[in-house]
Design an enzyme around this catalytic site. Structure first.
Site, PDB file in Angstrom:
ATOM      1  N   CYS A 109       0.813  -1.231   0.000  1.00 39.82           N
ATOM      2  CA  CYS A 109       0.000   0.000   0.000  1.00 39.82           C
ATOM      3  C   CYS A 109       0.840   1.271   0.000  1.00 39.82           C
ATOM      4  O   CYS A 109       0.315   2.362  -0.200  1.00 39.82           O
ATOM      5  CB  CYS A 109      -0.954   0.000   1.190  1.00 39.82           C
ATOM      6  SG  CYS A 109      -1.964  -1.479   1.245  1.00 39.82           S
ATOM      7  N   HIS A 245      -3.525   6.936   1.953  1.00 35.16           N
ATOM      8  CA  HIS A 245      -3.936   5.616   1.487  1.00 35.16           C
ATOM      9  C   HIS A 245      -5.306   5.305   2.093  1.00 35.16           C
ATOM     10  O   HIS A 245      -5.535   5.486   3.293  1.00 35.16           O
ATOM     11  CB  HIS A 245      -2.886   4.589   1.913  1.00 35.16           C
ATOM     12  CG  HIS A 245      -3.362   3.181   1.790  1.00 35.16           C
ATOM     13  ND1 HIS A 245      -3.927   2.703   0.637  1.00 35.16           N
ATOM     14  CD2 HIS A 245      -3.376   2.151   2.679  1.00 35.16           C
ATOM     15  CE1 HIS A 245      -4.274   1.443   0.828  1.00 35.16           C
ATOM     16  NE2 HIS A 245      -3.952   1.087   2.051  1.00 35.16           N
ATOM     17  N   ASN A 275     -10.185  -0.710  -0.046  1.00 33.88           N
ATOM     18  CA  ASN A 275      -8.737  -0.530  -0.036  1.00 33.88           C
ATOM     19  C   ASN A 275      -8.166  -1.122  -1.322  1.00 33.88           C
ATOM     20  O   ASN A 275      -8.206  -2.336  -1.514  1.00 33.88           O
ATOM     21  CB  ASN A 275      -8.188  -1.239   1.215  1.00 33.88           C
ATOM     22  CG  ASN A 275      -6.678  -1.197   1.322  1.00 33.88           C
ATOM     23  OD1 ASN A 275      -5.977  -0.879   0.360  1.00 33.88           O
ATOM     24  ND2 ASN A 275      -6.164  -1.544   2.485  1.00 33.88           N
TER      25      ASN A 275
HETATM   26  O1  UT7 Z   1      -3.470  -1.193   3.797  1.00 36.19           O
HETATM   27  C1  UT7 Z   1      -3.463  -1.654   5.124  1.00 36.19           C
HETATM   28  C2  UT7 Z   1      -4.433  -2.805   5.136  1.00 36.19           C
HETATM   29  N1  UT7 Z   1      -5.041  -3.143   6.349  1.00 36.19           N
HETATM   30  C3  UT7 Z   1      -5.855  -2.384   7.098  1.00 36.19           C
HETATM   31  O2  UT7 Z   1      -6.075  -1.229   6.900  1.00 36.19           O
HETATM   32  C4  UT7 Z   1      -6.540  -3.062   8.236  1.00 36.19           C
HETATM   33  C5  UT7 Z   1      -6.542  -2.280   9.485  1.00 36.19           C
HETATM   34  N2  UT7 Z   1      -7.464  -2.878  10.433  1.00 36.19           N
HETATM   35  C6  UT7 Z   1      -8.795  -2.669  10.370  1.00 36.19           C
HETATM   36  O3  UT7 Z   1      -9.264  -1.942   9.512  1.00 36.19           O
HETATM   37  C7  UT7 Z   1      -9.672  -3.302  11.414  1.00 36.19           C
HETATM   38  O4  UT7 Z   1      -8.861  -3.950  12.370  1.00 36.19           O
HETATM   39  C8  UT7 Z   1     -10.698  -4.318  10.799  1.00 36.19           C
HETATM   40  C9  UT7 Z   1     -11.735  -3.558  10.014  1.00 36.19           C
HETATM   41  C10 UT7 Z   1     -10.004  -5.353   9.957  1.00 36.19           C
HETATM   42  C11 UT7 Z   1     -11.424  -5.027  11.933  1.00 36.19           C
HETATM   43  O5  UT7 Z   1     -12.082  -4.080  12.779  1.00 36.19           O
HETATM   44  P1  UT7 Z   1     -11.981  -4.195  14.358  1.00 36.19           P
HETATM   45  O6  UT7 Z   1     -12.796  -3.100  14.916  1.00 36.19           O
HETATM   46  O7  UT7 Z   1     -10.517  -4.262  14.696  1.00 36.19           O
HETATM   47  O8  UT7 Z   1     -12.703  -5.563  14.631  1.00 36.19           O
HETATM   48  P2  UT7 Z   1     -12.130  -6.838  15.404  1.00 36.19           P
HETATM   49  O9  UT7 Z   1     -11.136  -7.554  14.593  1.00 36.19           O
HETATM   50  O10 UT7 Z   1     -11.784  -6.434  16.802  1.00 36.19           O
HETATM   51  O11 UT7 Z   1     -13.429  -7.727  15.484  1.00 36.19           O
HETATM   52  C12 UT7 Z   1     -14.569  -7.374  16.279  1.00 36.19           C
HETATM   53  C13 UT7 Z   1     -15.660  -8.390  16.081  1.00 36.19           C
HETATM   54  C14 UT7 Z   1     -15.179  -9.831  16.198  1.00 36.19           C
HETATM   55  O12 UT7 Z   1     -16.228 -10.576  16.802  1.00 36.19           O
HETATM   56  P3  UT7 Z   1     -16.177 -10.953  18.371  1.00 36.19           P
HETATM   57  O13 UT7 Z   1     -14.918 -11.743  18.541  1.00 36.19           O
HETATM   58  O14 UT7 Z   1     -16.146  -9.644  19.080  1.00 36.19           O
HETATM   59  O15 UT7 Z   1     -17.430 -11.729  18.553  1.00 36.19           O
HETATM   60  C15 UT7 Z   1     -15.009 -10.292  14.772  1.00 36.19           C
HETATM   61  O16 UT7 Z   1     -15.186 -11.682  14.614  1.00 36.19           O
HETATM   62  O17 UT7 Z   1     -16.176  -8.279  14.762  1.00 36.19           O
HETATM   63  C16 UT7 Z   1     -16.156  -9.542  14.112  1.00 36.19           C
HETATM   64  N3  UT7 Z   1     -15.934  -9.341  12.682  1.00 36.19           N
HETATM   65  C17 UT7 Z   1     -16.956  -9.163  11.825  1.00 36.19           C
HETATM   66  N4  UT7 Z   1     -18.288  -9.134  11.996  1.00 36.19           N
HETATM   67  C18 UT7 Z   1     -19.057  -8.920  10.921  1.00 36.19           C
HETATM   68  C19 UT7 Z   1     -14.771  -9.267  12.011  1.00 36.19           C
HETATM   69  N5  UT7 Z   1     -15.013  -9.039  10.704  1.00 36.19           N
HETATM   70  C20 UT7 Z   1     -16.366  -8.970  10.564  1.00 36.19           C
HETATM   71  C21 UT7 Z   1     -17.219  -8.750   9.476  1.00 36.19           C
HETATM   72  N6  UT7 Z   1     -18.555  -8.738   9.698  1.00 36.19           N
HETATM   73  N7  UT7 Z   1     -16.756  -8.557   8.217  1.00 36.19           N
END
Ligand code: UT7
Length: 318
Positions: A109, A245, A275
């Protein structure tokens, strides 16, 4: 160095959050709230090369520069169609940039930004005068469509700029890499695959520790932007636009807050494209240019961050 033209190309097919909720356990509400993304483009008959060439063609047209006047062509991608010939040479052939040296770069990225910095380094040495810099990705082909924490984030597309050497010192950059922490965002396909030992399913696709990447981004991006502002002896208020980005709306909002800058100065288009890795900054630049925001004397800071880990920022003057 000055940007004198921009272009972009996006696949026809639009995949909405609701479409994704048909194949994985997710919802429009969750994706929109946590990321700001509502839809993304996914290739059907398009390829990394075809998108890159289309974006490049439009950038040349916008700059009013003939393909034969380009002497450096860099395509940044982590999702090339083939290993050889490299994507830039394939694009060179389509566009007819016969005089250009052409090569591909991968810094995920941060790739577009690093490619721009490379052009600037060549310009500074007096080696080249006009470059076509493209970021192009077809990330959909390396995603694990069963992993809801990663597949909802990405999209396909390409963006391009034509840059020209100027006599003024009007470009500054900082760039970094930290391979020691690279395991938080990996994509093992292509390179590790061999006929003797096919890679395991979980290794074939993009894998990410989202929270670690998030923490890295919100720490390092403001840090390197501050460093750049210090180098330029400018305050954040003197910058018209921060073109980051497009990974996650919350990352961009957090960077704005940490810098003490109004969110309005951080244009976003991730709502429509997700992204697109190396393509995200040049697609945004193209939209910004075509909407007439590249006003004379405006200053913008570009910032890329992602796998590697890699990150950086650049100051451009219009
Ligand atoms: O170019 C760089 C590329 N990468 C990035 O920019 C990624 C940076 N990170 C992020 O954008 C965020 O960490 C994510 C969007 C990937 C995830 O968001 P988060 O607020 O960190 O969520 P989390 O991983 O803490 O997950 C919270 C909950 C979990 O459920 P439990 O364990 O609380 O029951 C996940 O299983 O959300 C759940 N979850 C989803 N639920 C519905 C994770 N993905 C999804 C989804 N739909 N797509």
């Amino acid at each position: 160095m000055k940007i004198i033209g921009t272009g972009s190309a996006l696949p026809k097919r639009i995949v909405t959050n609701d479409d994704l909720s048909q194949i994985i356990d997710t919802s429009d509400e969750w994706i929109t709230e946590r990321t700001g993304i509502r839809e993304r483009r996914i290739v059907s008959d398009e390829t990394t090369v075809s998108l890159a060439a289309e974006a490049g063609r439009k950038a040349l047209e916008n700059a009013g520069v003939h393909a034969e006047n380009i002497d450096l062509l860099i395509v940044s991608t982590f999702t090339p169609d083939n290993s050889l010939p490299n994507t830039a040479c394939a694009v060179q052939r389509i566009l007819g940039c016969r005089r250009a040296v052409a090569f591909e770069m991968n810094a995920a990225c941060s790739g577009f930004l690093f490619a721009l910095n490379t052009a600037y380094a060549y310009f500074s040495l007096g080696v080249y005068k006009k470059a076509l810099i493209i970021g192009a990705e077809t990330i959909s082909k390396v995603l694990n469509w069963k992993d809801r924490s990663s597949c909802i984030l990405f999209g396909d597309g390409a963006g391009a700029v034509v840059v020209e050497k100027t006599e003024k010192e009007d470009y500054l950059f900082v760039q970094y890499a930290d391979g020691a922490n690279g395991e938080v965002l990996t994509c093992r396909c292509h390179r590790e695959q061999n006929i003797w030992n096919d890679c395991q399913e979980e290794k074939e696709t993009l894998w990410m520790d989202g929270q670690e990447v998030f923490k890295f981004a919100v720490r390092k991006v403001p840090e390197c932007i501050r460093e750049l502002l210090n180098m330029a002896q400018l305050s954040a208020e003197e910058i018209n636009w921060f073109l980051l980005h497009q990974a996650n709306k919350r990352i961009i909002q957090s960077v704005a807050k940490r810098l003490g800058v109004k969110e309005e100065k951080f244009p976003m288009n991730l709502e429509h494209y997700g992204n697109t890795s190396a393509a995200s900054i040049p697609i945004l630049l193209d939209e910004w240019n075509r909407q007439g925001y590249f006003e004379e004397k405006n200053k913008a800071i570009l910032s890329g961050f992602g796998a590697g880990l890699t990150w950086g920022a650049a100051l451009i003057n219009f």
